[in-house]
Design a protein around this motif. Structure first.
Motif, PDB file in Angstrom:
ATOM      1  N   ARG A  74       0.839  -1.197   0.000  1.00  0.00           N
ATOM      2  CA  ARG A  74       0.000   0.000   0.000  1.00  0.00           C
ATOM      3  C   ARG A  74       0.871   1.242   0.000  1.00  0.00           C
ATOM      4  O   ARG A  74       1.926   1.275   0.623  1.00  0.00           O
ATOM      5  N   SER A  75       0.393   2.255  -0.670  1.00  0.00           N
ATOM      6  CA  SER A  75       1.142   3.502  -0.696  1.00  0.00           C
ATOM      7  C   SER A  75       0.988   4.229   0.639  1.00  0.00           C
ATOM      8  O   SER A  75       0.070   3.970   1.404  1.00  0.00           O
ATOM      9  N   LYS A  77       0.135   7.269   1.051  1.00  0.00           N
ATOM     10  CA  LYS A  77      -1.062   8.098   1.006  1.00  0.00           C
ATOM     11  C   LYS A  77      -2.293   7.284   1.430  1.00  0.00           C
ATOM     12  O   LYS A  77      -3.131   7.755   2.192  1.00  0.00           O
ATOM     13  N   ALA A  78      -2.382   6.056   0.943  1.00  0.00           N
ATOM     14  CA  ALA A  78      -3.519   5.209   1.285  1.00  0.00           C
ATOM     15  C   ALA A  78      -3.517   4.864   2.770  1.00  0.00           C
ATOM     16  O   ALA A  78      -4.571   4.776   3.393  1.00  0.00           O
ATOM     17  N   LYS A  79      -2.335   4.700   3.355  1.00  0.00           N
ATOM     18  CA  LYS A  79      -2.251   4.379   4.772  1.00  0.00           C
ATOM     19  C   LYS A  79      -2.762   5.534   5.621  1.00  0.00           C
ATOM     20  O   LYS A  79      -3.484   5.339   6.591  1.00  0.00           O
ATOM     21  N   THR A  80      -2.405   6.769   5.250  1.00  0.00           N
ATOM     22  CA  THR A  80      -2.835   7.922   6.046  1.00  0.00           C
ATOM     23  C   THR A  80      -4.333   8.168   5.877  1.00  0.00           C
ATOM     24  O   THR A  80      -4.999   8.572   6.821  1.00  0.00           O
ATOM     25  N   GLU A  81      -4.881   7.906   4.680  1.00  0.00           N
ATOM     26  CA  GLU A  81      -6.314   8.098   4.463  1.00  0.00           C
ATOM     27  C   GLU A  81      -7.130   7.082   5.259  1.00  0.00           C
ATOM     28  O   GLU A  81      -8.180   7.406   5.792  1.00  0.00           O
TER      29      GLU A  81
END
Length: 112
Positions: A74-75, A77-81
């Motif tokens: 996972r990127s 960005k996806a982790k923070t979202e």
């Protein structure tokens, strides 16, 4: 005082079975129909939950299946979202504007 009257008790009845049915002799056809059909005699054994077959224990995994078993990375960005919260609403959903047809369907039906 008077002594209680003793009455003979009737024999206990078997519920649902008449005496005539108890004396019935089954016919040859009835006995044949009561047996398990031949096509059901060779059914495979039912699976037992949690039991692993020997063939599955001897299985050698292919490189393709091993690659598919690894989850995609996972990127950041996806982790923070995802960490923002399960009830957050996406920005694109907030920008949505309903079409006239959707607004028409959303109105309740007027009944008499």
């Amino acid at each position: 005082m008077a002594a209680p009257v003793s009455r003979p008790e009737p024999p206990p009845k078997r519920e649902g079975v008449s005496p005539a049915a108890m004396k019935c002799v089954p016919s040859e056809m009835t006995l044949r129909l009561a047996q398990l059909p031949e096509r059901w005699a060779h059914l495979p054994k039912p699976l037992i939950p949690g039991e692993v077959r020997r063939g599955a224990l001897k299985y050698k995994i292919t490189p393709k299946i091993e690659a598919l078993a690894v989850p995609r990375p996972r990127s950041e960005k996806a982790k923070t979202e995802d960490d923002a919260g399960p009830w957050t609403i996406s920005k694109s959903a907030l920008k949505y504007k309903a079409t006239p047809r959707i607004l028409e369907l959303a109105k309740p039906i007027e009944r008499d």
